[in-house]
Design a protein around this motif. Structure first.
Motif, PDB file in Angstrom:
ATOM      1  N   SER A 411      18.314  -3.268  18.810  1.00  0.00           N
ATOM      2  CA  SER A 411      18.544  -1.878  17.363  1.00  0.00           C
ATOM      3  C   SER A 411      19.543  -2.687  16.527  1.00  0.00           C
ATOM      4  N   LEU A 412      20.586  -3.066  17.584  1.00  0.00           N
ATOM      5  CA  LEU A 412      21.384  -3.463  16.335  1.00  0.00           C
ATOM      6  C   LEU A 412      20.738  -4.698  15.154  1.00  0.00           C
ATOM      7  N   GLY A 413      19.931  -5.872  15.943  1.00  0.00           N
ATOM      8  CA  GLY A 413      19.231  -6.231  14.784  1.00  0.00           C
ATOM      9  C   GLY A 413      18.571  -5.815  13.913  1.00  0.00           C
ATOM     10  N   ASN A 414      18.080  -4.316  14.356  1.00  0.00           N
ATOM     11  CA  ASN A 414      17.545  -2.923  13.022  1.00  0.00           C
ATOM     12  C   ASN A 414      18.171  -2.845  12.125  1.00  0.00           C
ATOM     13  N   VAL A 415      19.610  -2.118  12.892  1.00  0.00           N
ATOM     14  CA  VAL A 415      20.352  -2.625  11.976  1.00  0.00           C
ATOM     15  C   VAL A 415      20.836  -3.439  10.658  1.00  0.00           C
ATOM     16  N   TYR A 416      20.818  -4.671  11.550  1.00  0.00           N
ATOM     17  CA  TYR A 416      21.428  -5.779  10.564  1.00  0.00           C
ATOM     18  C   TYR A 416      20.021  -5.191   9.545  1.00  0.00           C
ATOM     19  N   ALA A 417      18.895  -6.125   9.797  1.00  0.00           N
ATOM     20  CA  ALA A 417      18.156  -5.694   9.138  1.00  0.00           C
ATOM     21  C   ALA A 417      17.681  -5.240   8.185  1.00  0.00           C
ATOM     22  N   GLY A 418      17.940  -3.729   8.492  1.00  0.00           N
ATOM     23  CA  GLY A 418      18.596  -2.985   7.126  1.00  0.00           C
ATOM     24  C   GLY A 418      19.043  -3.198   6.324  1.00  0.00           C
ATOM     25  N   CYS A 419      20.009  -3.499   6.819  1.00  0.00           N
ATOM     26  CA  CYS A 419      21.231  -4.161   5.800  1.00  0.00           C
ATOM     27  C   CYS A 419      20.228  -5.280   5.019  1.00  0.00           C
ATOM     28  N   LEU A 420      20.211  -6.745   5.479  1.00  0.00           N
ATOM     29  CA  LEU A 420      19.182  -7.661   4.765  1.00  0.00           C
ATOM     30  C   LEU A 420      18.682  -7.050   3.696  1.00  0.00           C
ATOM     31  N   HIS A 421      17.076  -6.523   3.961  1.00  0.00           N
ATOM     32  CA  HIS A 421      16.234  -5.977   3.601  1.00  0.00           C
ATOM     33  C   HIS A 421      17.174  -5.639   2.168  1.00  0.00           C
ATOM     34  N   LYS A 422      18.039  -4.500   2.047  1.00  0.00           N
ATOM     35  CA  LYS A 422      18.507  -3.946   1.081  1.00  0.00           C
ATOM     36  C   LYS A 422      19.160  -5.031   0.182  1.00  0.00           C
ATOM     37  N   GLY A 455      23.189 -21.128  11.413  1.00  0.00           N
ATOM     38  CA  GLY A 455      23.056 -21.217  12.645  1.00  0.00           C
ATOM     39  C   GLY A 455      24.353 -20.831  13.380  1.00  0.00           C
ATOM     40  N   GLY A 456      25.286 -20.837  14.346  1.00  0.00           N
ATOM     41  CA  GLY A 456      26.517 -19.929  14.751  1.00  0.00           C
ATOM     42  C   GLY A 456      27.758 -20.514  13.874  1.00  0.00           C
ATOM     43  N   LEU A 457      27.688 -20.599  12.863  1.00  0.00           N
ATOM     44  CA  LEU A 457      29.444 -21.086  12.814  1.00  0.00           C
ATOM     45  C   LEU A 457      29.850 -20.078  11.713  1.00  0.00           C
ATOM     46  N   TYR A 458      29.347 -18.769  11.749  1.00  0.00           N
ATOM     47  CA  TYR A 458      30.504 -18.162  11.313  1.00  0.00           C
ATOM     48  C   TYR A 458      30.256 -16.503  12.851  1.00  0.00           C
ATOM     49  N   GLU A 459      30.824 -15.962  12.671  1.00  0.00           N
ATOM     50  CA  GLU A 459      30.448 -14.514  13.908  1.00  0.00           C
ATOM     51  C   GLU A 459      29.393 -13.533  13.142  1.00  0.00           C
ATOM     52  N   PRO A 460      29.206 -12.572  14.379  1.00  0.00           N
ATOM     53  CA  PRO A 460      27.490 -12.660  14.128  1.00  0.00           C
ATOM     54  C   PRO A 460      28.106 -11.362  13.202  1.00  0.00           C
ATOM     55  N   ARG A 461      28.578  -9.898  12.767  1.00  0.00           N
ATOM     56  CA  ARG A 461      28.820  -9.798  11.509  1.00  0.00           C
ATOM     57  C   ARG A 461      29.543 -10.689  10.006  1.00  0.00           C
ATOM     58  N   ASP A 462      30.079 -11.200  10.625  1.00  0.00           N
ATOM     59  CA  ASP A 462      30.427 -12.161   9.645  1.00  0.00           C
ATOM     60  C   ASP A 462      29.168 -12.724   8.632  1.00  0.00           C
ATOM     61  N   VAL A 463      28.312 -13.031   9.376  1.00  0.00           N
ATOM     62  CA  VAL A 463      27.327 -13.581   8.943  1.00  0.00           C
ATOM     63  C   VAL A 463      26.050 -12.931   8.195  1.00  0.00           C
ATOM     64  N   ILE A 464      26.307 -11.361   8.890  1.00  0.00           N
ATOM     65  CA  ILE A 464      25.770 -10.331   7.837  1.00  0.00           C
ATOM     66  C   ILE A 464      26.503  -9.685   6.674  1.00  0.00           C
ATOM     67  N   THR A 465      27.773  -9.990   6.890  1.00  0.00           N
ATOM     68  CA  THR A 465      28.356  -9.419   5.700  1.00  0.00           C
ATOM     69  C   THR A 465      28.565 -10.601   4.880  1.00  0.00           C
ATOM     70  N   ARG A 466      28.278 -12.082   4.760  1.00  0.00           N
ATOM     71  CA  ARG A 466      28.282 -12.323   3.381  1.00  0.00           C
ATOM     72  C   ARG A 466      27.322 -12.749   3.225  1.00  0.00           C
ATOM     73  N   ALA A 467      26.022 -11.998   4.046  1.00  0.00           N
ATOM     74  CA  ALA A 467      24.476 -12.395   3.653  1.00  0.00           C
ATOM     75  C   ALA A 467      24.708 -10.882   2.486  1.00  0.00           C
ATOM     76  N   CYS A 468      24.378 -10.293   2.492  1.00  0.00           N
ATOM     77  CA  CYS A 468      24.633  -8.321   2.165  1.00  0.00           C
ATOM     78  C   CYS A 468      25.802  -7.922   1.359  1.00  0.00           C
ATOM     79  N   GLY A 469      26.909  -9.016   1.202  1.00  0.00           N
ATOM     80  CA  GLY A 469      28.379  -8.135   0.638  1.00  0.00           C
ATOM     81  C   GLY A 469      29.195  -7.104   1.526  1.00  0.00           C
ATOM     82  N   GLU A 470      28.164  -6.689   1.643  1.00  0.00           N
ATOM     83  CA  GLU A 470      29.375  -5.198   2.626  1.00  0.00           C
ATOM     84  C   GLU A 470      29.454  -5.644   3.932  1.00  0.00           C
ATOM     85  N   ALA A 471      29.773  -4.558   4.844  1.00  0.00           N
ATOM     86  CA  ALA A 471      30.204  -5.383   6.162  1.00  0.00           C
ATOM     87  C   ALA A 471      28.897  -4.421   6.527  1.00  0.00           C
TER      88      ALA A 471
END
Length: 491
Positions: A411-422, A455-471
């Motif tokens: 479910s966390l992955g679904n949340v992340y996917a929603g952010c990435l899709h936007k 890969g594993g360069l950044y922490e998980p939440r940071d990966v999504i935040t960097r890609a999406c520009g928001e937490a």
């Protein structure tokens, strides 16, 4: 060689051995003779014993102490973060316990598969008790006085806690339940009709996998009871399954696993066999599989292309054109199986498991009561009773494999996917016109560039935040689901 050089050389050897151990697991699921299960459990136990010894080798601690952290670049600092974390966690788990878990979970997998085929939870319960007992022991050892479930969860989503995830999932549930009820109150679209040759399904799955960027020269597609992805770098294998009455099961299982595999294939080659050379967490991993499968694979644009491919291969599908096909792909209907669930109901399946496995680890629920607890919760959440164990408590492989703490990452992955899709839609405004032509290159390139390569360069939440520009937040996923299914069902 500096201490850092010695540490990384040792780590790359350990990483290579871990890949070999993973290949044993792939073989067990896909090709291993049925009579080899006891021998394989011993082989996997030995491999885990070797890996545990390497991860807790005193030299690792000495090298870590000797490294000048201030002299390292971003990648070096990330390597040390992962290695130090693995080393410290490894020291907390006795070698015998790690070996026992590897042995029992290998044996439990065979027993689970047979019990699932026979619809006999009682046949699985004794070995599951052993798995739960050992995982409770492992969780307690890792937690060192803290919460045992959080300690197990940290293996799959570093930094996350059950309390944090419960808050996010609590925000998901009301809008999901309301949307589910509104959709199920509406007339259902037509479903796919006919029988579909299973060999032809596998042929089409190869085409679809390539369309989503899976490099077959570095991978392969096989069949398994429970689809999965295995490996990294230049050897990333996936499995799917077929059903003559439901080709979507095969095709969307394939797309889902290609999302995982594409992540591993896209990681920078310089990270091979290092802690950075694999997906950073299961939540981020699942974000890739879910955005491939759902936001891309179940979109109106892509299903238009898929409709043409399927009619060419199978003939009449019993549906009146690509719009009806799109509705059929996204049909919301009652069902038992998590992996076959529609986007609206999928997370409700996950939350059920999340709550039950927390109780199992905490000791407030015992294995003898698990089937009844599952059936009671399912009836409460979905409004109809479980008909047989293979549609209920026996449907997933995870607990037989000892993967406690894994389920919430879906479910966390679904949340992340929603952010990435936007963010993807904003970056590639003509995405639909490309997908109608079966061109996923821009979408998969954006995901590779902004998520997968690191890969594993950044922490998980940071990966999504960097890609999406928001937490990360659950809002984009809920907005997407309400808009999509509101349009399909005329809400």
């Amino acid at each position: 060689m500096t201490a850092y050089d010695k540490l990384m050389s040792f780590q790359r050897e350990t990483g290579a051995l871990a890949q070999v151990a993973g290949r044993l697991g792939w073989d067990q699921e896909v090709m291993m003779p049925h009579g080899a299960s006891e021998q394989r459990s011993e082989e996997m136990a030995v491999m885990e014993s070797i890996l545990h010894a390497r991860r807790t080798d005193p030299r690792v601690g000495e090298w870590l102490d000797a490294v000048d952290d201030g002299a390292l670049d971003e990648e070096g600092t990330a390597h040390l973060r992962h290695i130090r974390r693995s080393y410290e966690r490894g020291l907390r788990v006795p070698a015998k316990l790690a070996t026992d878990i590897a042995r029992i979970t290998s044996r439990a997998h065979r027993i689970w598969a047979e019990a699932r085929a026979d619809d006999d939870f009682a046949a699985f319960a004794p070995v599951l008790k052993e798995v739960v007992r050992l995982k409770r022991e492992e969780g307690a050892a890792l937690a060192a006085g803290g919460d045992a479930y959080d300690a197990l969860l940290d293996d799959y989503e570093p930094g996350a806690t059950a309390a944090q995830l419960s808050g996010m999932f609590g925000a998901l549930r009301p809008r999901l339940v309301a949307l589910r009820q509104a959709v199920l109150d509406r007339p259902q679209p037509a479903s796919l009709q006919g029988t579909f040759d299973e060999q032809a399904q596998m042929m089409l799955s190869q085409t679809v996998a390539r369309t989503f960027g899976y490099e077959m020269a570095r991978g392969r597609i096989d069949k398994a009871v429970h689809p999965f992805s295995s490996g990294s770098g230049d050897d990333v294998r996936i499995t799917t399954r077929t059903n003559a009455l439901d080709p979507f099961n095969c095709l969307y299982s394939t797309i889902h696993e290609v999302g995982h595999a594409a992540y591993e294939q896209s990681i920078r080659s310089s990270y091979r066999f290092t802690p950075l050379g694999q997906g950073v967490s299961m939540g981020v991993h699942e974000s890739q599989s879910r955005i491939y499968e759902n936001q891309l694979g179940r979109s109106r644009a892509f299903t238009s292309w898929l409709f043409t491919r399927m009619t060419e291969l199978f003939g009449d599908l019993g549906l009146d054109g690509p719009d009806a096909f799109y509705a059929a792909v996204n049909r919301v209907q009652n069902g038992f199986i998590r992996t076959e669930a529609d986007e609206v109901q999928y997370n409700l399946h996950v939350l059920l498991r999340f709550d039950l496995e927390q109780a199992l680890i905490a000791g407030t629920l015992e294995v003898d009561d698990l089937e009844a607890a599952w059936n009671e919760r399912f009836l409460s959440d979905f409004g109809f009773p479980v008909d047989k164990p293979s549609d209920g408590v026996l449907q997933d492989v995870h607990w037989s494999a000892g993967l406690f703490g894994y389920f919430p990452t879906y479910s966390l992955g679904n949340v992340y996917a929603g952010c990435l899709h936007k963010a993807l839609r904003a970056a590639v405004p003509d995405l639909d016109s490309q997908m109608v032509a079966g061109d996923l290159a821009a979408a998969t390139a954006w995901l590779s560039e902004n998520v997968q390569q690191y890969g594993g360069l950044y922490e998980p939440r940071d990966v999504i935040t960097r890609a999406c520009g928001e937490a990360p937040s659950e809002a984009p996923l809920l907005d997407y689901l309400e808009a999509k299914f509101g349009a399909i069902y005329g809400l």
